[in-house]
Design an enzyme around this catalytic site. Sequence first.
Site, PDB file in Angstrom:
ATOM      1  N   THR B 159      66.363  13.320  58.998  1.00  0.00           N
ATOM      2  CA  THR B 159      65.080  12.630  58.742  1.00  0.00           C
ATOM      3  C   THR B 159      65.059  12.166  57.284  1.00  0.00           C
ATOM      4  O   THR B 159      65.545  11.087  56.990  1.00  0.00           O
ATOM      5  CB  THR B 159      63.857  13.514  59.064  1.00  0.00           C
ATOM      6  OG1 THR B 159      63.931  14.719  58.322  1.00  0.00           O
ATOM      7  CG2 THR B 159      63.786  13.810  60.550  1.00  0.00           C
ATOM      8  N   LYS B 185      70.270  19.842  59.394  1.00  0.00           N
ATOM      9  CA  LYS B 185      69.463  18.861  58.679  1.00  0.00           C
ATOM     10  C   LYS B 185      68.401  19.601  57.876  1.00  0.00           C
ATOM     11  O   LYS B 185      68.070  20.752  58.173  1.00  0.00           O
ATOM     12  CB  LYS B 185      68.783  17.881  59.634  1.00  0.00           C
ATOM     13  CG  LYS B 185      67.749  18.552  60.492  1.00  0.00           C
ATOM     14  CD  LYS B 185      66.455  17.772  60.657  1.00  0.00           C
ATOM     15  CE  LYS B 185      65.784  17.493  59.357  1.00  0.00           C
ATOM     16  NZ  LYS B 185      64.333  17.249  59.505  1.00  0.00           N
ATOM     17  N   THR B 196      61.347  19.824  58.541  1.00  0.00           N
ATOM     18  CA  THR B 196      62.110  20.818  59.267  1.00  0.00           C
ATOM     19  C   THR B 196      63.562  21.000  58.907  1.00  0.00           C
ATOM     20  O   THR B 196      64.284  20.072  58.648  1.00  0.00           O
ATOM     21  CB  THR B 196      62.049  20.527  60.791  1.00  0.00           C
ATOM     22  OG1 THR B 196      60.710  20.395  61.166  1.00  0.00           O
ATOM     23  CG2 THR B 196      62.704  21.618  61.576  1.00  0.00           C
ATOM     24  N   GLU B 282      64.456  17.260  48.342  1.00  0.00           N
ATOM     25  CA  GLU B 282      63.703  16.054  47.994  1.00  0.00           C
ATOM     26  C   GLU B 282      63.521  15.940  46.478  1.00  0.00           C
ATOM     27  O   GLU B 282      62.900  16.779  45.854  1.00  0.00           O
ATOM     28  CB  GLU B 282      62.353  16.078  48.707  1.00  0.00           C
ATOM     29  CG  GLU B 282      62.523  15.894  50.212  1.00  0.00           C
ATOM     30  CD  GLU B 282      61.266  16.230  51.000  1.00  0.00           C
ATOM     31  OE1 GLU B 282      60.324  16.752  50.404  1.00  0.00           O
ATOM     32  OE2 GLU B 282      61.259  15.955  52.214  1.00  0.00           O
ATOM     33  N   ASN B 403      56.671  12.860  48.078  1.00  0.00           N
ATOM     34  CA  ASN B 403      55.661  13.625  48.791  1.00  0.00           C
ATOM     35  C   ASN B 403      54.235  13.157  48.571  1.00  0.00           C
ATOM     36  O   ASN B 403      53.304  13.754  49.098  1.00  0.00           O
ATOM     37  CB  ASN B 403      55.791  15.107  48.435  1.00  0.00           C
ATOM     38  CG  ASN B 403      56.977  15.712  49.156  1.00  0.00           C
ATOM     39  OD1 ASN B 403      56.913  15.956  50.350  1.00  0.00           O
ATOM     40  ND2 ASN B 403      58.068  15.897  48.438  1.00  0.00           N
ATOM     41  N   THR B 408      52.847   5.336  55.576  1.00  0.00           N
ATOM     42  CA  THR B 408      52.794   4.143  56.428  1.00  0.00           C
ATOM     43  C   THR B 408      54.044   3.306  56.254  1.00  0.00           C
ATOM     44  O   THR B 408      54.816   3.548  55.336  1.00  0.00           O
ATOM     45  CB  THR B 408      51.565   3.260  56.126  1.00  0.00           C
ATOM     46  OG1 THR B 408      51.428   3.140  54.716  1.00  0.00           O
ATOM     47  CG2 THR B 408      50.323   3.872  56.726  1.00  0.00           C
TER      48      THR B 408
END
Lengths: 408, 408
Positions: B159, B185, B196, B282, B403, B408
């Site tokens: 993801t 992942k 996740t 991240e 984050n 969108t």
Amino acid sequence: MKPKTSVNHIKSITKRPLKVKGFRAAGVSVGIKTTRTKDLALIVSDLPARVAGVFTTNRVKASSIDVDIVRTKTGRSKGVIINSGNANACTGKAGIRATDKTLKAIERELGLKSGEMLVSSTGVIGVPLDVLKIERGIPKLVKALSAEGFTSAAEAIMTTDASMKTISGKVQIGDEVITITAIAKGAGMIRPDMATMLAYFMTDANISAAALRKALKEAVGGSFNRITVDGGMSTNDTALIFANGAAGGELIKPASLAYKKFSQLLNELSLRLAHMIVRDGEGATKFVELTVKGAASATKAERAARALAESILVKTALFGGDPNWGRIIAELGSIDVSVNPEKTDIVIGGVKVFARGVDTGKELAAARVMKKRDVELMVDMKSGKGTYTLWTTDLSYGYVKLNSQYRT
Amino acid sequence: MKPKTSVNHIKSITKRPLKVKGFRAAGVSVGIKTTRTKDLALIVSDLPARVAGVFTTNRVKASSIDVDIVRTKTGRSKGVIINSGNANACTGKAGIRATDKTLKAIERELGLKSGEMLVSSTGVIGVPLDVLKIERGIPKLVKALSAEGFTSAAEAIMTTDASMKTISGKVQIGDEVITITAIAKGAGMIRPDMATMLAYFMTDANISAAALRKALKEAVGGSFNRITVDGGMSTNDTALIFANGAAGGELIKPASLAYKKFSQLLNELSLRLAHMIVRDGEGATKFVELTVKGAASATKAERAARALAESILVKTALFGGDPNWGRIIAELGSIDVSVNPEKTDIVIGGVKVFARGVDTGKELAAARVMKKRDVELMVDMKSGKGTYTLWTTDLSYGYVKLNSQYRT
């Protein structure tokens, strides 16, 4: 959260620090801060005063905290000297000596007995405090004392604060009007290199030491202990209240109507100062009132509210104006608060975004509300009567910038 | 942390996903992700396989987790189907039906009995999963199955991951060489809109279900449970291991030498995958190995390590390359780990910056070490034998950016 008493006894509240009978204050620059701005503050009561204090529960404490804890136990004090620019924490035996020398010097200059003054320090930790600068500056500091000196004192205790924090209020108790004036500093709950939340309350109320202790504890519990910027806790956090009885009137004891009136004003002033600290939070772009209700117990409500307010994911979503209920429900699920998502509602700025386990499709409306500076976030777990409200900030680029720069 | 066994039985480890006898895998695009990249993965064992699983302890669970928990209790499974792009969590009854339909469709296509397959989902939460896309895509997915399909499958479960995560290793057990291949992942411990940590291990070892369960639990405890990016916990976290016995040899049971060899390889592969997840964290600019030792108990060592790894103040200092021991000692003082600063040492990249309560003056040397991507942070509380190591990242502008952006 407004005080819960139904009758409001408070006469007036103003951000301007009003004079308080029998108190004088001052703030001067003695060269502890490299910026040559004010860094030494003094608050004294010319009359004997009763005192109460609440201090950091951090096991790592500055030596000033150790001294203040012992001295406030007597219930009596004439005032406090505060330096900013150096927290004098984790500075070993030299730090303890510096605290001792500061107190001796100010007590000598004011002609007081040993033990009558208190001391606070805030600023960088782990760096030796040059106490000579304080000793040399004390005559100038004492000369600067005046009944209008609270503004100077408020200025002299600032570190990373972007704005000065002062507040005053009056309440009628019997035939007398009593005044409470307070000054505070703080912009992160902790930033150990330039740290700490400090608050000082001065009042002319005639109140017993026991009542004072009770009122301060309650006020701090409902205000400073309900704000969080980054979840940290300082080594130097301090709240002190001095009451010299100069307003006269009968002695205020716990559980009396007079106590209720006094306490109501103190709660309100504490809350306003606490909100000023949140609004001045490092890098904050949002002021967030976060309420958890319907929790199985008060403890679970508080635990849930603190976890949400300290979640990096929730804080960054607040910064982005993203009504991301997924992060909220997942955070609640990961901690011991007995959440049942199928029963839970999440409301952002009055817009219910999550109801009984599913999305409501009102994300865009919530995103609009979140563009405002002030955001209300409410979670109703519908599992009991536990409720807790606290105030917090978002986590912005500005926060990361302020807290990642190398300390030079 | 290297495995603690003195003898290393592992023959080889490679990031390339090696074939495993009797297993096939595939990854295809069926239109769940708007990016038209691969979003449906399948792993199957052509032989009956034993299975063990470890799942999120979050009370808010995806329906796929509920099903997998029940099904893995049998100790037997033929494989798993995984979709990315939608976590199918907090999606109510429609979500439960979607999980059910996915399993029915894949079991029918593979000619299996009901209950033989498992299912995982990862991606945005709270958005209804269009299960029709999965049902329609399943024939294509099954056709794509091949012994070399692990790379495609690894790609299809990504993801927010910047890089694909695969690993393989071999170990000799008796006369047989057994292989374990794994894909995973994860880039934040949680990011509920694109969430996740998932990990799947496939092995041809002939191992009992009990041994498999024990080995997976130990491997996860020493790896995935010791990494943290942002302190969050997903609603969908899953680790599964399938063992089909195709390599032959005697059945591996707990507490045997064969078990130790198997477990050693599994531990090492888990750890490497976990480190890949942290490195891909991240916005991460640092890979931090954080060790607390000398704690009064193992629990206190773990509590201290987690608090430091999740402290916003410590993480931003790491980002800034600031050897800010003040934040570390103040964080430890604020939690229940019985720290005594007068006994504590703090070492950053081999440079002792804080020793027995005071600064050592080696800040500049530590700052130099912190410029590297890999940073070792060690706290020695000198109060006991409790030790805990975990791996984490810093908190950067990049993390806040990822984050805080509106989804969108």
